[in-house]
Design a protein around this motif. Structure first.
Motif, short mmCIF file in Angstrom:
data_model
loop_
_atom_site.label_atom_id
_atom_site.label_comp_id
_atom_site.label_asym_id
_atom_site.label_seq_id
_atom_site.Cartn_x
_atom_site.Cartn_y
_atom_site.Cartn_z
N LEU A 115 0.77 -1.18 0.06
CA LEU A 115 -0.06 -0.15 0.10
C LEU A 115 0.75 1.18 0.11
O LEU A 115 0.48 2.13 -0.84
CB LEU A 115 -0.93 0.14 1.32
N SER A 120 -1.00 4.15 -2.06
CA SER A 120 -2.57 3.79 -2.00
C SER A 120 -2.79 3.70 -0.29
O SER A 120 -3.92 3.10 0.04
CB SER A 120 -3.01 2.54 -2.69
N TYR A 121 -1.99 4.13 0.49
CA TYR A 121 -2.07 3.80 1.85
C TYR A 121 -3.27 4.72 2.24
O TYR A 121 -4.18 4.43 3.13
CB TYR A 121 -0.85 4.07 2.52
#
Length: 121
Positions: A115, A120-121
């Motif tokens: 992530l 995309s964390y």
């Protein structure tokens, strides 16, 4: 990437462990981090606590404990009221998914390192 205070549960002082790598990567990505492990110590400037300390404003809990070891933390994690719990590979736990969803906490079977690497964390 918006700052999301993260609790790394199952933190290790050993550089070969994924939890150790995750703490380094979270710090490098300017994410506030707290950590709980079996042994007190420090990783990337983050102090590893033991027990079940009372933390404020936890956005994300990322798990590095197998399903059996998670059981002792069910009430603790739900009590922290995070927005989501990331179940890293090897930590999958359908029983806990259900409890979290009942408490309106997002269940994310994913890998924290991936992530963070893909923003995309």
């Amino acid at each position: 990437m918006k700052a999301k205070k993260t609790l790394v549960l199952g933190a290790s002082l050993k550089p070969i462990r994924y939890s150790y790598m995750a703490i380094h990567k979270l710090v490098k990505n300017n994410q506030p981090v707290v950590a709980i492990g079996l042994r007190a110590g420090e990783v990337a400037g983050v102090s590893i606590d033991i027990g079940m300390p009372e933390y404020e404003s936890i956005d994300t809990v990322t798990l590095y404990l197998n399903a059996q070891r998670q059981q002792a933390y069910y009430d603790y994690i739900i009590g922290l009221q995070p927005k989501r719990v990331i179940f890293n590979p090897g930590t999958e736990n359908p029983e806990f998914y259900k409890l979290l969803q009942e408490a309106s906490i997002e269940v994310d079977p994913a890998c924290t390192l991936v992530l963070l690497s893909t923003n995309s964390y």
